[in-house]
Scaffold this active site. Structure first.
Site, PDB file in Angstrom:
ATOM      1  N   GLY A   1      39.110  -8.960  27.201  1.00  0.00           N
ATOM      2  CA  GLY A   1      38.460  -7.754  28.313  1.00  0.00           C
ATOM      3  C   GLY A   1      37.712  -7.430  28.245  1.00  0.00           C
ATOM      4  O   GLY A   1      37.047  -7.181  29.496  1.00  0.00           O
TER       5      GLY A   1
ATOM      6  N   ASP B   1      37.852  -2.626  27.323  1.00  0.00           N
ATOM      7  CA  ASP B   1      38.101  -2.374  28.423  1.00  0.00           C
ATOM      8  C   ASP B   1      39.163  -1.172  29.272  1.00  0.00           C
ATOM      9  O   ASP B   1      38.804  -0.698  29.982  1.00  0.00           O
ATOM     10  CB  ASP B   1      38.519  -3.775  29.715  1.00  0.00           C
ATOM     11  CG  ASP B   1      40.140  -4.208  29.143  1.00  0.00           C
ATOM     12  OD1 ASP B   1      40.588  -3.710  28.467  1.00  0.00           O
ATOM     13  OD2 ASP B   1      39.738  -5.223  29.098  1.00  0.00           O
TER      14      ASP B   1
ATOM     15  N   ASP C   1      45.680   2.051  28.984  1.00  0.00           N
ATOM     16  CA  ASP C   1      46.625   2.174  29.500  1.00  0.00           C
ATOM     17  C   ASP C   1      48.194   2.528  29.278  1.00  0.00           C
ATOM     18  O   ASP C   1      48.467   4.045  28.962  1.00  0.00           O
ATOM     19  CB  ASP C   1      47.485   0.547  30.228  1.00  0.00           C
ATOM     20  CG  ASP C   1      48.064   0.740  30.700  1.00  0.00           C
ATOM     21  OD1 ASP C   1      49.141   1.629  31.270  1.00  0.00           O
ATOM     22  OD2 ASP C   1      48.586  -0.476  31.764  1.00  0.00           O
TER      23      ASP C   1
ATOM     24  N   LYS D   1      43.299   4.873  32.721  1.00  0.00           N
ATOM     25  CA  LYS D   1      44.125   4.519  33.981  1.00  0.00           C
ATOM     26  C   LYS D   1      45.500   6.078  32.866  1.00  0.00           C
ATOM     27  O   LYS D   1      45.771   6.246  32.281  1.00  0.00           O
ATOM     28  CB  LYS D   1      45.243   3.243  33.536  1.00  0.00           C
ATOM     29  CG  LYS D   1      45.472   3.295  34.676  1.00  0.00           C
ATOM     30  CD  LYS D   1      46.505   1.655  34.864  1.00  0.00           C
ATOM     31  CE  LYS D   1      46.018   0.557  34.791  1.00  0.00           C
ATOM     32  NZ  LYS D   1      46.382  -0.320  34.813  1.00  0.00           N
TER      33      LYS D   1
ATOM     34  N   PHE E   1      46.713  -1.494  39.510  1.00  0.00           N
ATOM     35  CA  PHE E   1      46.640  -2.590  38.545  1.00  0.00           C
ATOM     36  C   PHE E   1      45.016  -3.259  38.450  1.00  0.00           C
ATOM     37  O   PHE E   1      45.417  -3.143  39.907  1.00  0.00           O
ATOM     38  CB  PHE E   1      47.689  -3.840  38.244  1.00  0.00           C
ATOM     39  CG  PHE E   1      47.017  -4.703  37.526  1.00  0.00           C
ATOM     40  CD1 PHE E   1      47.370  -5.196  36.399  1.00  0.00           C
ATOM     41  CD2 PHE E   1      46.770  -6.208  38.146  1.00  0.00           C
ATOM     42  CE1 PHE E   1      47.101  -5.764  35.128  1.00  0.00           C
ATOM     43  CE2 PHE E   1      45.873  -6.943  37.333  1.00  0.00           C
ATOM     44  CZ  PHE E   1      46.744  -7.430  36.027  1.00  0.00           C
ATOM     45  N   VAL E   2      44.050  -2.961  37.763  1.00  0.00           N
ATOM     46  CA  VAL E   2      42.848  -3.441  38.074  1.00  0.00           C
ATOM     47  C   VAL E   2      41.933  -4.528  37.889  1.00  0.00           C
ATOM     48  O   VAL E   2      42.232  -5.314  36.810  1.00  0.00           O
ATOM     49  CB  VAL E   2      41.490  -2.608  37.749  1.00  0.00           C
ATOM     50  CG1 VAL E   2      42.319  -1.057  38.628  1.00  0.00           C
ATOM     51  CG2 VAL E   2      41.619  -1.779  36.194  1.00  0.00           C
TER      52      VAL E   2
ATOM     53  N   ASP F   1      41.449  -8.785  33.882  1.00  0.00           N
ATOM     54  CA  ASP F   1      41.231 -10.268  34.534  1.00  0.00           C
ATOM     55  C   ASP F   1      42.863  -9.707  34.758  1.00  0.00           C
ATOM     56  O   ASP F   1      43.953  -9.314  35.174  1.00  0.00           O
ATOM     57  CB  ASP F   1      41.695 -12.158  33.194  1.00  0.00           C
ATOM     58  CG  ASP F   1      42.858 -11.146  32.284  1.00  0.00           C
ATOM     59  OD1 ASP F   1      43.076 -10.298  31.975  1.00  0.00           O
ATOM     60  OD2 ASP F   1      43.885 -11.928  32.384  1.00  0.00           O
TER      61      ASP F   1
ATOM     62  N   ARG G   1      37.649 -12.096  35.717  1.00  0.00           N
ATOM     63  CA  ARG G   1      37.096 -11.708  34.981  1.00  0.00           C
ATOM     64  C   ARG G   1      35.630 -11.450  35.419  1.00  0.00           C
ATOM     65  O   ARG G   1      34.444 -10.764  35.123  1.00  0.00           O
ATOM     66  CB  ARG G   1      37.599 -12.579  33.540  1.00  0.00           C
ATOM     67  CG  ARG G   1      38.724 -11.994  33.552  1.00  0.00           C
ATOM     68  CD  ARG G   1      38.083 -12.120  31.606  1.00  0.00           C
ATOM     69  NE  ARG G   1      39.374 -12.940  30.911  1.00  0.00           N
ATOM     70  CZ  ARG G   1      40.873 -12.173  30.595  1.00  0.00           C
ATOM     71  NH1 ARG G   1      40.301 -11.348  30.437  1.00  0.00           N
ATOM     72  NH2 ARG G   1      41.396 -12.561  30.064  1.00  0.00           N
TER      73      ARG G   1
END
Ligand code: IMP
Ligand code: MG
Length: 189
Positions: free
Chosen positions: A51, A107, A110, A139, A160-161, A167, A173
């Site tokens: 990512g 990236d 979380d 996040k 969720f992004v 992805d 992506r």
């Protein structure tokens, strides 16, 4: 000339961060990291695949420090929209990081498991000279494991992004912005 509209744009519910905002913020992060590591000599960037490749490639170009590049493939989502709780990391030879100033680039933070696991491995197995972490997105969720990155691009809500490297099941992506997927594009169950 306007760039062509990306085919997957229509799958987004909301754009949370535009391409322009990403570009500007990366410029600021680069300047901050340059300042903090001034005089350190070389810094080794450890990119957490997959990512982070877009973010890392732009961030590297925003740095004037000399950099080395290493990559590590780590995965914790396994196809869904929530972290599975298990972090799988490839068995990679990271000995090139020994005694280096290391900047981990990821990236999104979380649950915290990925970065906690990678940072622990670097500290325990490799005598790195210094260790810093830079995430594009943080996040706003309760962490499963406590982890504090040194540099954060943007704080985002608990959603969720996708886009700009992130992805869903391997797609989206290459969207130049970051946004939430419309629910109809997310598999039920
Ligand atoms: P953590 O281990 O739960 O902190 O998760 C970090 C990894 O999960 C990130 O490096 C991403 O690959 C993935 N991830 C977490 N949230 C999202 C998201 O909203 N969209 C896409 N991937 C995500
Ligand atoms: Mg990742």
């Amino acid at each position: 000339m306007q760039p062509p509209e990306h085919a997957f744009h229509a799958h987004l519910d909301r754009v949370l961060i535009t391409q322009d905002a990403i570009r500007r913020r990366i410029g600021e992060l680069g300047a901050e990291i340059d300042r903090d590591l001034e005089g350190a000599g070389e810094v080794t960037i450890l990119v957490i695949l997959q990512g982070s490749i877009l973010f890392a490639s732009d961030l590297m170009r925003a740095l004037s420090l000399p950099v080395y590049l290493e990559c590590l493939r780590v995965s914790s989502y396994h196809g869904g929209t929530a972290s599975t709780g298990s972090v799988s990391m490839e068995v990679a030879d990271l000995s090139a990081l020994r005694d280096k100033h290391v900047l981990i680039v990821d990236d999104i933070l979380d649950s915290g498991r990925t970065l906690h696991t990678v940072a622990r491995r670097l500290r325990e197995e490799l005598d790195v000279r210094s260790l810093r972490t830079c995430v594009l997105l943080d996040k706003m969720v309760p962490r499963a494991v406590e982890f504090r990155p040194d540099y954060v691009g943007f704080e985002i809500e608990n959603a969720f992004v996708v886009g700009y490297g992130l992805d869903y099941q391997g797609r989206y992506r290459n969207l130049p912005c970051i946004g939430t997927l419309a629910p109809c594009w997310i598999e039920k169950g």
